[in-house]
Scaffold this active site. Structure first.
Site, short mmCIF file in Angstrom:
data_model
loop_
_atom_site.label_atom_id
_atom_site.label_comp_id
_atom_site.label_asym_id
_atom_site.label_seq_id
_atom_site.Cartn_x
_atom_site.Cartn_y
_atom_site.Cartn_z
CG ASP A 1 -2.27 0.68 0.95
OD1 ASP A 1 -2.23 1.79 0.40
OD2 ASP A 1 -3.33 0.14 1.29
CG HIS B 1 -1.46 1.12 -3.25
ND1 HIS B 1 -2.66 0.80 -2.65
CD2 HIS B 1 -1.05 -0.01 -3.88
CE1 HIS B 1 -2.95 -0.46 -2.90
NE2 HIS B 1 -2.00 -0.97 -3.63
#
Length: 483
Positions: free
Chosen positions: A274, A308
């Site tokens: 993430d 991300h």
């Protein structure tokens, strides 16, 4: 370790002051090999060191299985090179404690490395702390190959009713519904949440309301949820560490600095599932009420592989983010490079941000993204033209400078999705070179300066604008303004 704050640089934090005495976990009965848990003896070494006034607790080379450990003030937990500290994933070992996750307070399992209200605490050495996240995290089917998915589901666990998400246990899968029901009913008692314990995944390291923190040297990997989460801490130094999570790991953030003051992150590498390095300050009304900004943060000489976002602000930024300096970082294969995200309802102000000397390659979506319509999905597309009244719940991003940015390979070089009622204000982009499919897309921005922009794009025009005002285009002759 001694205090060494440079008064010239406001962002340099004070270092912990820890006595020179040493304690070794084998002196308290810890046995190498992983055949039994060492939780009680490692904790005994930590407690004895604290009772003596502090010092270094050494984890020597070996494989050490343990449950959660409670850190103490004036202690340096040092995992030496060759030490693998493997946290057992049995939820029954992890008591529920009052904590925070994704900007909201509530019950969570105690973190494997946990501490609150500490002063002068360090985790050092060249060893590895492994959170055994595979025993906690759900896995989404679309992130697996067919062979991987079949192997995972054959290992046990439980599937949701659509057979699209695998959970390590039925209790974990059902925990979300249990928590939603309890929150809706206003239930706050810890005992009521115990049936959902397998769902309430902890961060690998959680330090709350602590002062003079040092993380230096180890590898932190495979966390149940976020990897490193300092919350409400002051004077934090994070340097020369490696953070690793599987690329598909749910909520597999690297470092989340939430409502922290005076932080330095340098010479670190991240390869995570993430956002890699993320600055936060609480979510929505609760975050605004607490009002603890994240501020005086320096991030430099860091490398991000998968993530991300490379360096991210938001989306939980309701307490504000101020005075951030990011420089000399490299992002390789990251979904988004520099990422700013929020949504209506957050409120808060993000301002006085300078990011410079950033190099990127192979960025999947945007090299630089400002997205005020974040809905928890990858990428930064999607916006609307509806105007809402400006209130305390309207997020504001302003006075942000980007300098000396290079990106080779991205879907979009720069994307701004400001709110119609609160445009992004005071963005300065200087000396930005990018090779990308699309160039610059600006929606709802005010007082924006583009200076020395060089773009090589597959699609034209290189610059698109919608509902922008006071845009200055300097020394960038090959860009044409197109509304």
């Amino acid at each position: 370790m001694s205090g060494n704050r440079n008064k010239v640089d406001y962002a340099l934090p004070e270092l912990p002051q820890i006595p020179a005495r040493t304690f070794t976990i084998t002196d308290y009965g810890a046995e190498d090999g992983g055949l039994s848990l060492c939780t009680s003896v490692i904790q005994a070494a930590l407690d004895a060191c604290a009772a003596a006034g502090g010092g270094k607790v050494v984890i020597p080379p070996g494989l050490w299985r343990t449950g959660p450990l409670t850190l103490r003030s004036r202690i340096n937990l040092c995992a030496e090179r060759g030490a693998l500290v493997l946290f057992d994933p049995d939820p029954a070992l992890y008591p529920l404690i009052s904590s925070h996750f994704e900007g909201t307070s509530g019950w969570r399992c105690q973190a494997p490395l946990d501490g609150e209200g500490l002063s002068d605490v360090a985790v050092t050495g060249e060893g590895i702390f492994d959170g055994s996240g595979e025993g906690w995290r759900p896995v989404k089917r679309f992130k697996m190959t067919e062979l991987q998915w079949n192997s995972l589901t054959a290992s046990g666990g439980a599937l949701d009713y659509k057979s699209e998400i695998w959970w390590p246990s039925r209790e974990a899968m059902q925990g979300e519904a249990v928590c939603q029901m309890l929150r809706k009913s206003g239930e706050t008692g810890m005992e009521a949440y115990l049936p959902a314990r397998a769902y309430l995944r902890p961060a690998l390291l959680s330090l709350r309301n602590s002062r003079r923190v040092l993380l230096e040297g180890p590898t932190f990997q495979n966390s149940p949820a976020w990897c490193l989460h300092p919350l409400g801490c002051e004077h934090i130094t994070v340097r020369n560490i490696r953070v690793r999570n599987p690329w598909y790991s749910q909520n597999g953030d690297g470092l989340d600095l939430e409502s922290c003051t005076h932080a330095l992150v340098e010479h670190c590498s991240f390869d995570v599932g993430d956002d890699a390095i993320c600055l936060k300050s609480g979510k929505d009304e609760e975050g605004r009420r607490v009002g603890m900004p994240c501020r005086y943060v320096t991030i430099r000489h860091c490398t991000v592989y998968h993530g991300h976002g490379g360096v991210v602000i938001g989306s939980e930024m309701s307490g504000g983010v101020h005075a951030v300096r990011v420089s000399d970082c490299v992002f390789i294969g990251t979904d988004i490079g520099l990422r700013f995200k929020s949504t209506r309802g957050r409120g808060g102000v993000v301002e006085d941000i300078v990011m410079e000397n950033i190099r990127m390659s192979g960025i999947l979506h945007e090299a630089v993204s400002f997205h005020m319509f974040y809905e928890g999905v990858e990428g930064s597309e999607g916006y609307n033209e509806q105007h809402f009244p400006v209130t305390e719940a309207t997020p504001q991003f302003r006075n942000i400078a980007l300098k000396n940015i290079v990106c080779h390979g991205a879907a979009t070089a720069l994307l701004v999705n400001g709110l119609p009622e609160m445009p992004l204000a005071g963005l300065s982009v200087e000396n930005f070179h990018a090779v990308s499919e699309r160039g610059i897309v600006l929606r709802h921005a005010d007082s924006l300066s583009l200076d020395r922009i060089q773009l090589q794009t597959a699609k034209l025009p290189k610059l698109q604008m919608h509902q922008c005002s006071n845009v200055s285009l300097l020394r960038s002759e090959d860009l044409e303004m197109m509304e």
